[in-house]
Structures are given as C-alpha cells and as structure tokens.
Write a protein that holds these residues in place. Structure first.
Motif, short mmCIF file in Angstrom:
data_model
loop_
_atom_site.label_atom_id
_atom_site.label_comp_id
_atom_site.label_asym_id
_atom_site.label_seq_id
_atom_site.Cartn_x
_atom_site.Cartn_y
_atom_site.Cartn_z
N SER A 144 0.81 -1.22 0.00
CA SER A 144 0.00 0.00 0.00
C SER A 144 0.84 1.27 0.00
O SER A 144 0.51 2.26 -0.64
CB SER A 144 -0.96 0.01 1.19
N ALA A 145 1.98 1.25 0.75
CA ALA A 145 2.82 2.44 0.79
C ALA A 145 3.41 2.74 -0.58
O ALA A 145 3.45 3.90 -1.02
CB ALA A 145 3.94 2.25 1.82
N ASN A 146 3.85 1.69 -1.29
CA ASN A 146 4.38 1.89 -2.64
C ASN A 146 3.28 2.39 -3.58
O ASN A 146 3.52 3.26 -4.42
CB ASN A 146 4.97 0.59 -3.18
N ALA A 147 2.08 1.82 -3.43
CA ALA A 147 0.96 2.24 -4.28
C ALA A 147 0.62 3.71 -4.01
O ALA A 147 0.32 4.47 -4.93
CB ALA A 147 -0.25 1.35 -4.04
N SER A 148 0.68 4.11 -2.74
CA SER A 148 0.40 5.49 -2.39
C SER A 148 1.43 6.43 -3.01
O SER A 148 1.08 7.51 -3.51
CB SER A 148 0.39 5.65 -0.87
N ASP A 149 2.69 6.01 -3.01
CA ASP A 149 3.73 6.82 -3.65
C ASP A 149 3.48 6.94 -5.16
O ASP A 149 3.67 8.02 -5.74
CB ASP A 149 5.11 6.21 -3.40
N ARG A 150 3.08 5.82 -5.77
CA ARG A 150 2.80 5.87 -7.21
C ARG A 150 1.62 6.81 -7.49
O ARG A 150 1.64 7.58 -8.46
CB ARG A 150 2.49 4.47 -7.75
#
Length: 418
Positions: A192-198
């Motif tokens: 989720s953190a990576n998706a939020s950054d994307r």
C-alpha cells in the motif's frame, strides 16, 4: 485511556475493532452501546486508543455543526499531542493530518472547499451520466455472456474509478495506472505504501501538466481557482475527493444491489415501477450507509455532551449508521418512509460531503443501467450465504454472486463493441 473514562469505572470502553464487526453485527452493537451509555458511548478504536462514538441523531448533528466546540484537525487530538499513539497504529492512516479540506476548520476549510466545490459544480451532469452509462455497459458486456457474475469485483469496484479518470481528463493508459495505484493504496496491504507513492507521483505530474497548460478538466479548475491552492493542497484534496470517495461509491452501488436482490418488497416494487431506483438508493443509505463510522472530531474544550463528560482533546467518531437508527428519528417499524433523505450518510454541517450529488448520479446510473440490461438478475446463492467485509468503518458487501439471464435491449455484441 481518556481521563473521563479513567475516573468512571462504569464507562468501560467497547472495542470497535477486531474480527466479527461487519454489516450483519454492527447494528446490534450500536443498540447495545445506546442502551448502556445513551447517545454517546465510550469505545476503543485500536488497542489502548479510546474515543467516543456518537450514536444520537441530534447529538451527531451538533457534533458536525459546532466548529467552536469540535475541530476536524487531528493535531488537536490529545493522545497524538502527548505521543501516546504509535506511529504504526492502524488508525493513523485515517486520521494523520494532511493539507486538505477534510482536516481543516474555519477559514482554511472554507478556502479549500470553495475551490473543490467550484470544480465539482463545473462537472456536466448530462455528460457524466453518459460516461457512467457507457462504462457500465462496457463492464456488463465483459461478463454478460457467461451467465454468472460477482457484482462486487466485476462491476461495483470497477465502475467509479474508471469514471473518475475520465473526469480528470486522463487517457486510457494513464487512467489505468491511476486506477491500479488507487486500488493498491486502498488495499491496506504490504504494497500500500508503494501504491500510495505511485498515486502521488501520478497526481503530482498531472498537476504540473495542468499548471503548464490548463484546460477545462477538474484539476485545471483547481489550479486556476482564486483560492490559490498550492500544488500540495491540490494533491491532497484530489486524494480526499476522488480516492477517498471512491470506496463509499463502490459500497453504495453494491449495497443497493444487495438490498434490491434480497428485499422481497423493495426489489419487486422497483422492478414494477411502484418505487424508483432513487428510493432504493435512500433505503441503502438509511440501512447500511457506505461509511458506518467516520473519524473524527476533536473536542476544543471541556463540555458535557450526550450525557458524558468530554475533555479537551478527546476524539469523537461520527456514528453515521448508529445515528440513522436512532429510535428518536426512525419511523415506526424501523424503516424510513419513501423519499426521506434526512439520513446522515453524507454527514452534516460545513464538512458534509461536497460530492454527494455526483455520487448519487453515478450510483443511480450504475444501478439503473444494470437493472435495465439484466432484468432477470437473480442471486446465485442463498441470502444467508452473503457476507460482509469486516470493518468498523465501511462494512461493505464482500461479494454478490448472481445469475444474469438474457441481456435486454441490445443486439449481439453491442455491449462490448464487437
């Protein structure tokens, strides 16, 4: 534990987290809390993290409207100021402060809301309806020939974000990237953190592009609005308005379809024209609002509220579903009268959902299109086999398996463009 709760042993807070809290069990929990504590009940929203759940209809209106006593800014939360909320607490994803209208009060809130409202008002309702209908027909076409589908993953979860990407003026490729990033952010898993950054990266790029060459899309209106939002403010308000609003729209579509497929009176009444789809939408908002419990307000002073001693810095949750079921306002028999929209599903006061009219248009069109194209829609399992996603915040239908029947009103391949 909050001071008021420490001094009064009888106010033992009830956990509002953990297994078993879903659309089938939460209504009974609200009534137990109401019977034990009245319109404002002590709860735990995470281990060791107390709050007050406001279940009274009148009390919730006061909580939502009184900006002098209750703030929307989580920096007023006493436990957070005192360092008593672990940084990795699951509640932080919901209440962590951002420069967006959802976390602002007074002049700052009005400044950001004015720009967001202006952008929402510029959305052409007729064009949006056409977009939703076309998207709905494409999705229906993807499963119509199979004779069976699950309307949650195959329809309700896919439609709103596809519509939103078109409102943002994105092409299909960029739209798909945004959809995948938004879904990953909402999944609350290890990625989720990576998706939020994307997601932030995509939106930041869009904001920069609109600064350089503004058009007539939603972001361009925010960019050139007299409120002069910064790029960071535009970014976080986009996340609030579109990404945070996506799941409630998904849930509203899914819950309305579930009620239509399981209610022996409502479904046939809508099919027979005695009630409208809007009537069904309102029944869903009364019975199972997309957001059951909404964080949060923070007390700005000591006060007695709903029979409880509230201390400055206490967190109060908006118990939207519990307030909708308040016996003081619900008509006899427990069901609202047809056409009654006094529910609190969209909140109230200065922070009432600014996109509720567009959400209704999207949801109504999605449900109408499905019922029109698949008039013989039937559940593929017994009603008691249907389940809910476990959540104290948004306990939505987990699945809605159906048998489809023939597709009405279209020639072969018309839905898929073949």
């Amino acid at each position: 534990m909050a001071a008021a709760q420490q001094r009064s042993p009888r106010l033992t807070p009830t956990p509002l987290y953990g297994a078993g809290l879903d659309g089938s069990t939460l209504p009974a929990l609200y009534e137990r809390l109401r019977a034990a504590h009245g319109p404002v009940a002590p709860v735990l929203i995470a281990p060791g993290i107390p709050a007050w759940l406001v279940l009274g209809f009148t009390e919730l209106l006061q909580l939502a409207r009184d900006e002098h006593s209750f703030s929307h800014d989580p920096r007023n939360w006493r436990l957070l100021r005192e360092g008593r909320v672990p940084p990795d607490s699951p509640i932080m994803a919901t209440v962590d402060w951002r420069p967006a209208l959802l976390y602002a009060d007074g002049r700052q809130h009005r400044r950001m809301r004015s720009s967001v409202s202006a952008a929402l008002e510029r959305v052409n309702g007729h064009a949006l309806r056409r977009t939703v209908r076309a998207t709905a027909e494409q999705l229906i076409g993807s499963f119509a020939d199979s004779g069976r589908a699950d309307l949650v993953p195959h329809y309700a979860r896919r439609l709103p974000l596809r519509v939103v990407t078109q409102l943002l003026g994105l092409d299909e490729r960029a739209g798909q990237q945004l959809v995948q990033a938004a879904l990953g952010t909402a999944a609350a898993n290890a990625d989720s953190a990576n998706a939020s950054d994307r997601l932030s990266g995509i939106l930041t790029g869009l904001i920069a592009a609109r600064r350089a060459a503004p058009g007539e899309d939603f972001i361009s209106i925010l960019v050139r609005h007299p409120a002069a939002l910064t790029d960071e403010e535009i970014l976080h308000n986009l996340v609030v308005v579109f990404v945070s609003a996506n799941q409630p729209t998904v849930d509203w579509i899914a819950t309305t379809l579930r009620i239509l497929l399981t209610d022996p009176a409502l479904g046939p009444s809508v099919a027979g024209g005695r009630l409208t789809v809007d009537d069904a939408l309102d029944q869903a908002l009364w019975r199972h609002p997309p957001v059951h419990n909404c964080p949060a307000r923070y007390a700005l002073r000591e006060l007695r509220f709903g029979g409880q001693e509230i201390h400055s810095g206490d967190m109060l949750l908006l118990g939207l579903a519990g307030a909708n079921a308040d016996p003081a306002v619900r008509p006899p028999g427990g069901c609202p009268v047809t056409g009654n929209r006094s529910h609190l599903a969209f909140g109230a006061g200065p922070h009432a959902c600014p996109a509720q009219d567009l959400a209704r248009l999207i949801t109504r069109t999605a449900v109408e299109t499905l019922l029109h194209r698949l008039p013989q829609l039937r559940l593929a399992v017994a009603e008691e086999e249907l389940s809910w996603i476990t959540s104290p915040w948004a306990p939505s239908p987990a699945a809605l398996p159906v048998r489809l029947g023939p597709v009405a009103g279209l020639g072969p391949g018309a839905l898929t463009g073949r």
